[in-house]
Write a protein that holds these residues in place. Sequence first.
Motif, PDB file in Angstrom:
ATOM      1  N   LEU A 223       4.561  -1.316  -6.689  1.00  0.00           N
ATOM      2  CA  LEU A 223       5.370  -2.156  -7.557  1.00  0.00           C
ATOM      3  C   LEU A 223       4.752  -2.280  -8.945  1.00  0.00           C
ATOM      4  O   LEU A 223       5.462  -2.375  -9.940  1.00  0.00           O
ATOM      5  CB  LEU A 223       5.571  -3.534  -6.936  1.00  0.00           C
ATOM      6  CG  LEU A 223       6.434  -3.560  -5.670  1.00  0.00           C
ATOM      7  CD1 LEU A 223       6.440  -4.965  -5.067  1.00  0.00           C
ATOM      8  CD2 LEU A 223       7.854  -3.104  -5.978  1.00  0.00           C
ATOM      9  N   GLN A 224       3.419  -2.269  -9.013  1.00  0.00           N
ATOM     10  CA  GLN A 224       2.749  -2.370 -10.308  1.00  0.00           C
ATOM     11  C   GLN A 224       2.997  -1.131 -11.163  1.00  0.00           C
ATOM     12  O   GLN A 224       3.019  -1.208 -12.380  1.00  0.00           O
ATOM     13  CB  GLN A 224       1.243  -2.575 -10.121  1.00  0.00           C
ATOM     14  CG  GLN A 224       0.896  -3.970  -9.661  1.00  0.00           C
ATOM     15  CD  GLN A 224      -0.600  -4.129  -9.405  1.00  0.00           C
ATOM     16  OE1 GLN A 224      -1.360  -3.180  -9.527  1.00  0.00           O
ATOM     17  NE2 GLN A 224      -1.001  -5.334  -9.045  1.00  0.00           N
TER      18      GLN A 224
ATOM     19  N   GLU B  72       2.003  -1.603  -1.184  1.00  0.00           N
ATOM     20  CA  GLU B  72       3.288  -2.005  -1.767  1.00  0.00           C
ATOM     21  C   GLU B  72       3.063  -2.635  -3.135  1.00  0.00           C
ATOM     22  O   GLU B  72       3.803  -2.364  -4.083  1.00  0.00           O
ATOM     23  CB  GLU B  72       3.997  -2.989  -0.828  1.00  0.00           C
ATOM     24  CG  GLU B  72       5.396  -3.328  -1.270  1.00  0.00           C
ATOM     25  CD  GLU B  72       6.113  -4.237  -0.284  1.00  0.00           C
ATOM     26  OE1 GLU B  72       7.055  -4.902  -0.707  1.00  0.00           O
ATOM     27  OE2 GLU B  72       5.707  -4.271   0.882  1.00  0.00           O
ATOM     28  N   GLU B  73       2.045  -3.474  -3.276  1.00  0.00           N
ATOM     29  CA  GLU B  73       1.757  -4.108  -4.556  1.00  0.00           C
ATOM     30  C   GLU B  73       1.397  -3.070  -5.615  1.00  0.00           C
ATOM     31  O   GLU B  73       1.851  -3.149  -6.753  1.00  0.00           O
ATOM     32  CB  GLU B  73       0.624  -5.123  -4.401  1.00  0.00           C
ATOM     33  CG  GLU B  73       1.041  -6.385  -3.669  1.00  0.00           C
ATOM     34  CD  GLU B  73      -0.132  -7.317  -3.403  1.00  0.00           C
ATOM     35  OE1 GLU B  73      -1.253  -7.066  -3.912  1.00  0.00           O
ATOM     36  OE2 GLU B  73       0.069  -8.298  -2.658  1.00  0.00           O
ATOM     37  N   ARG B  74       0.584  -2.069  -5.239  1.00  0.00           N
ATOM     38  CA  ARG B  74       0.230  -1.010  -6.186  1.00  0.00           C
ATOM     39  C   ARG B  74       1.457  -0.216  -6.594  1.00  0.00           C
ATOM     40  O   ARG B  74       1.615   0.158  -7.753  1.00  0.00           O
ATOM     41  CB  ARG B  74      -0.824  -0.081  -5.576  1.00  0.00           C
ATOM     42  CG  ARG B  74      -2.233  -0.658  -5.706  1.00  0.00           C
ATOM     43  CD  ARG B  74      -3.247   0.305  -5.201  1.00  0.00           C
ATOM     44  NE  ARG B  74      -3.256   0.094  -3.738  1.00  0.00           N
ATOM     45  CZ  ARG B  74      -3.821   0.879  -2.852  1.00  0.00           C
ATOM     46  NH1 ARG B  74      -4.428   1.964  -3.236  1.00  0.00           N
ATOM     47  NH2 ARG B  74      -3.789   0.590  -1.578  1.00  0.00           N
TER      48      ARG B  74
ATOM     49  N   THR C 252      -2.241  -5.990   5.885  1.00  0.00           N
ATOM     50  CA  THR C 252      -2.876  -6.180   4.595  1.00  0.00           C
ATOM     51  C   THR C 252      -2.894  -4.867   3.819  1.00  0.00           C
ATOM     52  O   THR C 252      -2.618  -4.841   2.623  1.00  0.00           O
ATOM     53  CB  THR C 252      -4.319  -6.705   4.779  1.00  0.00           C
ATOM     54  OG1 THR C 252      -4.271  -7.892   5.569  1.00  0.00           O
ATOM     55  CG2 THR C 252      -4.989  -6.987   3.455  1.00  0.00           C
TER      56      THR C 252
ATOM     57  N   GLU D 153       6.164  -1.664 -13.152  1.00  0.00           N
ATOM     58  CA  GLU D 153       6.150  -2.692 -14.194  1.00  0.00           C
ATOM     59  C   GLU D 153       5.674  -2.075 -15.510  1.00  0.00           C
ATOM     60  O   GLU D 153       4.804  -1.222 -15.516  1.00  0.00           O
ATOM     61  CB  GLU D 153       5.216  -3.845 -13.807  1.00  0.00           C
ATOM     62  CG  GLU D 153       5.722  -4.655 -12.626  1.00  0.00           C
ATOM     63  CD  GLU D 153       4.735  -5.751 -12.238  1.00  0.00           C
ATOM     64  OE1 GLU D 153       3.765  -6.002 -12.976  1.00  0.00           O
ATOM     65  OE2 GLU D 153       4.954  -6.345 -11.200  1.00  0.00           O
TER      66      GLU D 153
ATOM     67  N   GLN E  63       0.538  -4.172   2.553  1.00  0.00           N
ATOM     68  CA  GLN E  63       0.856  -5.054   1.439  1.00  0.00           C
ATOM     69  C   GLN E  63       0.182  -4.589   0.157  1.00  0.00           C
ATOM     70  O   GLN E  63       0.786  -4.592  -0.915  1.00  0.00           O
ATOM     71  CB  GLN E  63       0.431  -6.493   1.761  1.00  0.00           C
ATOM     72  CG  GLN E  63       1.329  -7.154   2.790  1.00  0.00           C
ATOM     73  CD  GLN E  63       0.778  -8.503   3.242  1.00  0.00           C
ATOM     74  OE1 GLN E  63      -0.358  -8.858   2.934  1.00  0.00           O
ATOM     75  NE2 GLN E  63       1.587  -9.240   3.993  1.00  0.00           N
ATOM     76  N   GLU E  64      -1.097  -4.149   0.270  1.00  0.00           N
ATOM     77  CA  GLU E  64      -1.797  -3.668  -0.914  1.00  0.00           C
ATOM     78  C   GLU E  64      -1.125  -2.425  -1.482  1.00  0.00           C
ATOM     79  O   GLU E  64      -0.976  -2.288  -2.701  1.00  0.00           O
ATOM     80  CB  GLU E  64      -3.259  -3.345  -0.565  1.00  0.00           C
ATOM     81  CG  GLU E  64      -4.114  -4.572  -0.324  1.00  0.00           C
ATOM     82  CD  GLU E  64      -5.520  -4.220   0.120  1.00  0.00           C
ATOM     83  OE1 GLU E  64      -5.889  -3.015   0.140  1.00  0.00           O
ATOM     84  OE2 GLU E  64      -6.273  -5.148   0.447  1.00  0.00           O
TER      85      GLU E  64
END
Length: 146
Positions: free
Chosen positions: A137-138, A133-135, A127, A141, A130-131
């Motif tokens: 990727l954000q 990685e999401e940050r 988890t 963007e 994953q968090e």
Amino acid sequence: MKFLFGSRQSVASSSAVATSSPTKEEFPEALTYRFNDNSAWVPAAKTHDEAIDLAKHAYPELRGIRRDRITFHTTGKSSIACITPAAWQLVVRRLPPYHVVDVRIRDIEGFEADAELPEYPYLASNTILQEKEERYLQKDEPKPEN
């Protein structure tokens, strides 16, 4: 150069004299406990546990401290040494009366070295990854304009 006159003693006889000194079996009458620059005369305890009891009685601020955190220290041959519970009788018997014994509180940090590290579930580590990685990727963007 120094010359000695008189009878010569053999090595065996001089070492016999050195080993003939009796081992001190009696405890000193009292010791001086020192804690936070305050001194108190206490009877010399026969055991380490009794020494802790005497320290807690002499210094009320120690009463709330766990027994395993209270330590005793004295001057050794070249430095200050901790008197362990196993060596208590051996060391104290050889101290002169009213010798200063420092009372200290052992730091709690790192004290419980035998305690096992907590086990973290595998999912928790996934988890976190994953968090992150999401940050990441954000960041890539484009941000909406206001």
